[in-house]
Design a protein around this motif. Structure first.
Motif, mmCIF file in Angstrom:
data_model
loop_
_atom_site.group_PDB
_atom_site.id
_atom_site.type_symbol
_atom_site.label_atom_id
_atom_site.label_comp_id
_atom_site.label_asym_id
_atom_site.label_seq_id
_atom_site.Cartn_x
_atom_site.Cartn_y
_atom_site.Cartn_z
ATOM 1 N N ASN A 183 0.844 -1.194 0.000
ATOM 2 C CA ASN A 183 0.000 0.000 0.000
ATOM 3 C C ASN A 183 0.881 1.247 0.000
ATOM 4 O O ASN A 183 1.724 1.424 0.869
ATOM 5 C CB ASN A 183 -0.906 0.011 1.231
ATOM 6 C CG ASN A 183 -1.956 -1.078 1.179
ATOM 7 O OD1 ASN A 183 -2.321 -1.529 0.101
ATOM 8 N ND2 ASN A 183 -2.427 -1.511 2.324
ATOM 9 N N ASP A 189 -2.799 5.850 -2.563
ATOM 10 C CA ASP A 189 -3.307 4.885 -1.597
ATOM 11 C C ASP A 189 -3.666 3.567 -2.259
ATOM 12 O O ASP A 189 -4.412 2.767 -1.707
ATOM 13 C CB ASP A 189 -4.523 5.416 -0.823
ATOM 14 C CG ASP A 189 -4.096 6.372 0.275
ATOM 15 O OD1 ASP A 189 -3.034 6.129 0.874
ATOM 16 O OD2 ASP A 189 -4.816 7.356 0.515
ATOM 17 N N ALA A 290 2.810 2.049 3.479
ATOM 18 C CA ALA A 290 2.203 1.729 4.772
ATOM 19 C C ALA A 290 2.772 0.418 5.307
ATOM 20 O O ALA A 290 3.100 -0.500 4.551
ATOM 21 C CB ALA A 290 0.687 1.611 4.624
ATOM 22 N N GLN A 292 1.928 -2.559 6.422
ATOM 23 C CA GLN A 292 0.856 -3.541 6.485
ATOM 24 C C GLN A 292 1.263 -4.812 5.743
ATOM 25 O O GLN A 292 2.170 -4.806 4.907
ATOM 26 C CB GLN A 292 -0.442 -2.967 5.897
ATOM 27 C CG GLN A 292 -1.065 -1.894 6.779
ATOM 28 C CD GLN A 292 -2.284 -1.243 6.149
ATOM 29 O OE1 GLN A 292 -2.171 -0.446 5.230
ATOM 30 N NE2 GLN A 292 -3.461 -1.558 6.672
ATOM 31 N N VAL A 298 -3.906 -5.736 5.099
ATOM 32 C CA VAL A 298 -4.792 -5.456 6.233
ATOM 33 C C VAL A 298 -3.981 -5.218 7.506
ATOM 34 O O VAL A 298 -3.726 -4.080 7.873
ATOM 35 C CB VAL A 298 -5.821 -6.591 6.435
ATOM 36 C CG1 VAL A 298 -6.759 -6.258 7.591
ATOM 37 C CG2 VAL A 298 -6.630 -6.811 5.163
ATOM 38 N N THR A 300 -1.080 -5.243 10.703
ATOM 39 C CA THR A 300 0.308 -4.828 10.893
ATOM 40 C C THR A 300 0.983 -5.780 11.876
ATOM 41 O O THR A 300 0.307 -6.495 12.629
ATOM 42 C CB THR A 300 0.390 -3.406 11.476
ATOM 43 O OG1 THR A 300 0.112 -3.464 12.892
ATOM 44 C CG2 THR A 300 -0.596 -2.471 10.808
ATOM 45 N N GLN A 310 -5.894 -0.947 12.300
ATOM 46 C CA GLN A 310 -4.728 -1.060 11.421
ATOM 47 C C GLN A 310 -4.550 0.117 10.456
ATOM 48 O O GLN A 310 -3.419 0.571 10.221
ATOM 49 C CB GLN A 310 -4.777 -2.373 10.623
ATOM 50 C CG GLN A 310 -6.041 -2.617 9.838
ATOM 51 C CD GLN A 310 -7.116 -3.310 10.651
ATOM 52 O OE1 GLN A 310 -6.888 -3.710 11.787
ATOM 53 N NE2 GLN A 310 -8.295 -3.460 10.059
ATOM 54 N N ASP A 311 -5.608 0.647 9.913
ATOM 55 C CA ASP A 311 -5.473 1.742 8.943
ATOM 56 C C ASP A 311 -5.014 3.044 9.601
ATOM 57 O O ASP A 311 -4.504 3.937 8.917
ATOM 58 C CB ASP A 311 -6.804 1.979 8.226
ATOM 59 C CG ASP A 311 -7.168 0.838 7.284
ATOM 60 O OD1 ASP A 311 -6.245 0.117 6.861
ATOM 61 O OD2 ASP A 311 -8.361 0.673 6.989
ATOM 62 N N SER A 314 -0.743 2.362 10.865
ATOM 63 C CA SER A 314 0.246 1.797 9.944
ATOM 64 C C SER A 314 1.110 2.829 9.226
ATOM 65 O O SER A 314 2.056 2.479 8.526
ATOM 66 C CB SER A 314 -0.440 0.914 8.894
ATOM 67 O OG SER A 314 -1.386 1.660 8.156
#
Length: 399
Positions: A183, A189, A290, A292, A298, A300, A310-311, A314
């Motif tokens: 990501n 993104d 990111a 992830q 999804v 981490t 997680q979002d 990260s």
């Protein structure tokens, strides 16, 4: 390039005759999984805000002689018809376009020679050995990878793991194995696929009693839009009582001019009376990629990972988690709270509280959780509120 999934299909054909005389064991698990929330301008347990799955994993393990072992697993996912009046969606699918379908989620062969284990095919990868490409256990069933893995224990108190990982399935389609992905803000993104997969080397050393050290290196090849890159991860734990301490640090370094992503984390844990308590902290800088899982995009590997944060943790964030675990006459109760500071220009700070009850009944594992989420600015799931609440339940029976 021949995909590892193609090798697995070829192995199926070649071993059909051998299996007739193999020492075979059959096992698996049955799962029911349900979640409801009130984040999209409707209430708990309404059909439009609820989702569910019923699933079965059937695994066949065979000793086929000469030190070779084989495992095959088929995963079945359905809804039991609940979408007609109880739920409006699923938590996971075996096929993107079908509510009721199945997928081959594990098929690998192993061979052990002295202190070295060779493992080839579709398999799960543990986060403890592969922190950036791992099988996640939060959904109905785990994701898996097409990979070739070598594990060596020739050096005393040391385990060396080498792997080539070519692809992974995603939670929305367990039957489709795709390139790994990263990501990246540089792609709006989006996800930059790792067209040539990832090479991994992990060393686990236990020379110092109660102080395991794990170091991992990845070579991430041909990431679409990002060229290639390298990644490092270090995890050091001190398991001495009464206070245990853990430290983690890592970096994702794209080979082009994108900014590096770096992370550090610290966790301290112990007991107060009969209650287990811990405090964790993690910082991820404002790098372009990111932090992830490159298999799913999804979760981490951070100590501050909770059910749904997680979002927010990260990239470009400081996160804290305070956790308490207490034993009950039946099962255990877990309470944990996450506070995350968004260091980006968006300043979308985040909070999450999870209350989890785990227990066993009729030889079946049970999980019941309340998840409460709040943000400063962002709304949830198409709704208008800056808070979201969810209830998750699952039951697993192993056989």
């Amino acid at each position: 390039m021949i995909k590892l999934s193609t090798i697995a299909i070829m192995a199926t054909t070649l071993l059909t005759g051998v299996m007739a005389e193999a020492d075979i064991k059959v096992g698996g698990q049955g799962v029911f999984y349900y979640q409801t929330n009130d984040s999209a301008d409707s209430d708990f347990f309404s059909q439009e805000n609820s989702s569910a799955n019923a699933g079965l994993e059937l695994s066949v393990k065979a000793d086929i002689g000469n030190g070779f072992n084989l495992e095959y697993q088929e995963t079945f996912l359905g809804t039991l018809g609940l979408e007609k009046s109880i739920v409006s969606g699923t938590r996971q699918k075996a096929h993107k376009d079908d509510l009721n379908a199945h997928a081959m989620t594990r098929f690998y062969m192993t061979k052990e020679i002295d202190n070295t284990l060779f493992k080839l095919g579709r398999q799960e990868l543990p986060k403890s050995l592969s922190p950036l490409a791992f099988s996640e256990n939060w959904n109905v069933f785990k994701n898996s990878f097409d990979a070739a893995v070598i594990v060596n224990k020739d050096i005393i108190d040391t385990t060396i793991v080498g792997a080539y990982v070519s692809g992974s399935n995603r939670h929305n389609n367990l039957s489709k194995f795709e390139d790994l992905s990263a990501n990246s803000l540089a792609l709006g993104d989006g996800a930059g696929t790792l067209d040539s997969g990832a090479y991994m080397l992990t060393v686990v050393n236990n020379s110092v009693k109660n102080v395991p050290i794990t170091a991992t290196y990845y070579s991430l090849k041909d990431i679409a839009g990002l060229e290639s890159g390298n990644a490092l991860w270090l995890d050091v734990k001190s398991n001495y009582e009464p206070v245990k301490v853990a430290f983690q640090a890592g970096q994702i370094d794209p080979a082009n001019n994108l900014d590096k992503t770096t992370a550090v984390g610290l966790k301290v844990s112990g007991k107060i009376e009969n209650i287990g308590v811990s405090l964790a902290y993690a910082n991820v800088n404002d790098g372009d990629v990111a932090l992830q899982n490159v298999g799913t995009g999804v979760k981490t590997p951070l100590y501050t990972q909770m059910i749904g944060n997680q979002d927010f943790i990260s990239r470009d964030a400081d996160s804290f988690v305070l956790k308490a675990v207490g034993k009950l006459p039946v099962g255990k109760l877990i309470a944990q709270y996450n506070m995350t500071t968004d260091n980006s220009d968006a300043k979308n700070d985040y909070g999450e509280f999870d209350l989890i009850y785990k227990f066993k009944a009729l030889d079946t594992k049970m999980f019941l959780a309340y998840i409460g989420q709040t943000t400063e600015k962002k709304t949830f799931a198409g709704g208008t509120e800056k808070s979201a609440n969810a209830v998750r339940f699952w039951s697993r029976y192993d056989f």
